[in-house]
Write an enzyme that holds these catalytic residues in place. Structure first.
Site, PDB file in Angstrom:
ATOM      1  N   ARG A  30       0.850  -1.186   0.000  1.00  0.00           N
ATOM      2  CA  ARG A  30       0.000   0.000   0.000  1.00  0.00           C
ATOM      3  C   ARG A  30       0.886   1.235   0.000  1.00  0.00           C
ATOM      4  O   ARG A  30       1.964   1.227   0.612  1.00  0.00           O
ATOM      5  CB  ARG A  30      -0.872   0.063   1.261  1.00  0.00           C
ATOM      6  CG  ARG A  30      -2.170  -0.684   1.174  1.00  0.00           C
ATOM      7  CD  ARG A  30      -3.148  -0.031   0.193  1.00  0.00           C
ATOM      8  NE  ARG A  30      -4.378  -0.791   0.070  1.00  0.00           N
ATOM      9  CZ  ARG A  30      -4.571  -1.825  -0.768  1.00  0.00           C
ATOM     10  NH1 ARG A  30      -3.609  -2.220  -1.573  1.00  0.00           N
ATOM     11  NH2 ARG A  30      -5.732  -2.449  -0.803  1.00  0.00           N
ATOM     12  N   HIS A  60      -0.769   0.433  -9.618  1.00  0.00           N
ATOM     13  CA  HIS A  60      -1.533  -0.423  -8.697  1.00  0.00           C
ATOM     14  C   HIS A  60      -2.255  -1.551  -9.451  1.00  0.00           C
ATOM     15  O   HIS A  60      -3.480  -1.649  -9.414  1.00  0.00           O
ATOM     16  CB  HIS A  60      -2.541   0.423  -7.903  1.00  0.00           C
ATOM     17  CG  HIS A  60      -2.950  -0.224  -6.608  1.00  0.00           C
ATOM     18  ND1 HIS A  60      -3.298   0.464  -5.489  1.00  0.00           N
ATOM     19  CD2 HIS A  60      -3.072  -1.535  -6.261  1.00  0.00           C
ATOM     20  CE1 HIS A  60      -3.619  -0.367  -4.512  1.00  0.00           C
ATOM     21  NE2 HIS A  60      -3.484  -1.589  -4.969  1.00  0.00           N
ATOM     22  N   GLU A  62      -1.667   8.047  -4.115  1.00  0.00           N
ATOM     23  CA  GLU A  62      -1.973   7.673  -5.490  1.00  0.00           C
ATOM     24  C   GLU A  62      -3.409   8.088  -5.841  1.00  0.00           C
ATOM     25  O   GLU A  62      -4.246   8.153  -4.946  1.00  0.00           O
ATOM     26  CB  GLU A  62      -1.773   6.157  -5.702  1.00  0.00           C
ATOM     27  CG  GLU A  62      -2.691   5.271  -4.883  1.00  0.00           C
ATOM     28  CD  GLU A  62      -2.346   3.788  -4.999  1.00  0.00           C
ATOM     29  OE1 GLU A  62      -1.164   3.427  -4.837  1.00  0.00           O
ATOM     30  OE2 GLU A  62      -3.298   3.005  -5.226  1.00  0.00           O
TER      31      GLU A  62
END
Ligand code: DGY
Length: 336
Positions: free
Chosen positions: A242, A289, A271
């Site tokens: 993460r 991601h 992000e």
């Protein structure tokens, strides 16, 4: 008027999964990606019995305030730091995530990033695509990377994905160290050929360090300037966990100053924004991601999210038994 339960899917999803949902519920599915303000999310959730949301949507007490209809929200991801599960439980809303179905694909991707960062795959490809090769033959000592085989692999966070990453290391003849709050059972350690060490030793001895921690307030900046300073200058860092687990600003400085050889990053603090220095550096491989984004795995995640919603609403094959509920106890207080 339809008596079916109403479900909202906040982002485009596979047609077969939507068709399956639509057999049971009155479905409203978004067809374009978009982020909503908390007020917009709150308004959407007020009008449905169930929802499937993406990781960028944050569910907290404010978003649920006054909602008396909503029963279930399924998250399209194993990590659920976008959910305040306590607030959802207090509001009587079942939360679910998508564990297990993505373990192997995420482990594959961690390896892809590690190999790409170590062997400079992205940077050399950019150089080639820019037309630099013809007329400037590569020197024998150009594009030298860091070996992966035979080195020490460190894994910080040794849940099911960490274990899947470790199992792949035997084909590369690597020594595997891990750090986790708890030791794995001996049998699992043997299967993974991995040894538990203190975090400081992991930082010191890893040639390649992969982060697989869940995001919690305690894990914020688990890798910051002090931790980076303990790593080998020849080391490669991979974050598939993460954003926020790594202090991206400190990492950018370490990479720029070559105090770390390379990094592979799939997740970022804040992000979809990426620290501007990281965007400028050649010794970091960046991706948006996508660690779980294989055709099969994203389908399995979508189906699991749909199954959780249907089951919570008393529909489908596993009615009332949502397979991966995070707070199944809320169902005991439902009157319907
Ligand atoms: C997850 O499921 O939490 C992953 O980050 C998605 O790729």
């Amino acid at each position: 008027m339809s008596t079916k339960r109403k479900v909202w899917v906040s982002r485009p999803l596979f047609p077969d999964v939507l068709a399956h949902l639509a057999e049971y519920v009155d479905l409203e599915a978004e067809t374009v990606e978009g982020t909503r303000t908390p007020a917009q999310l709150k308004a959407k959730l007020a009008d449905v019995d169930g929802a499937i949301l993406g990781l960028s949507e944050r569910v907290d007490a404010g978003v649920l305030e006054g909602n008396t209809r909503l029963k279930v929200i399924a998250n399209l991801g194993v990590g659920f730091n976008n959910f305040d599960v306590e607030a959802m439980t207090a509001a009587g809303v079942l939360a679910s995530n998508t564990p297990d179905v993505l373990n192997e694909s995420v482990a594959d991707y961690a390896w892809a990033l590690m190999l790409a960062a170590a062997r400079r795959v992205s940077a050399s490809e950019r150089w080639l695509r820019a037309g630099h090769w013809p007329g400037s033959a590569t020197r024998f000592d150009d594009w030298l990377g860091v070996d992966v085989h035979g080195k020490t692999l460190g894994i910080l966070g040794m849940g099911r994905i960490g274990q899947a990453i470790a199992r792949r290391a035997s084909g590369f003849d690597m020594r595997v160290l891990y750090h986790n709050r708890s030791h794995l059972p001996e049998q699992t350690e043997r299967e993974c050929r991995a040894s538990w060490v203190e975090k400081a030793q992991l930082l010191r001895e890893s040639d390649h360090l992969i982060l697989v921690l869940p995001f919690t307030p305690a894990n914020r900046h688990a890798i910051g300037a002090p931790e980076l300073a303990q790593m080998k200058p020849s080391a490669v860092l991979v974050n598939i966990a993460r954003g926020g687990i790594v202090d991206d600003a400190a990492l950018a400085v370490a990479l720029r100053e070559k105090r770390l050889a390379a990094a592979g990053l799939d997740v970022f603090e804040g992000e979809p924004s990426v620290h501007p220095t990281l965007l400028d550096l050649d010794n970091v491989v960046l991706s948006p991601h996508i660690a779980s984004a294989s055709e099969d795995t994203r389908h399995a995640m979508a189906r699991l999210a749909a199954d959780n919603v249907l089951a919570a609403l008393g529909l489908g094959e596993s009615a009332r038994h949502p397979p991966t509920a995070l707070n199944p106890e809320v169902m005991a207080n439902w009157s319907d």
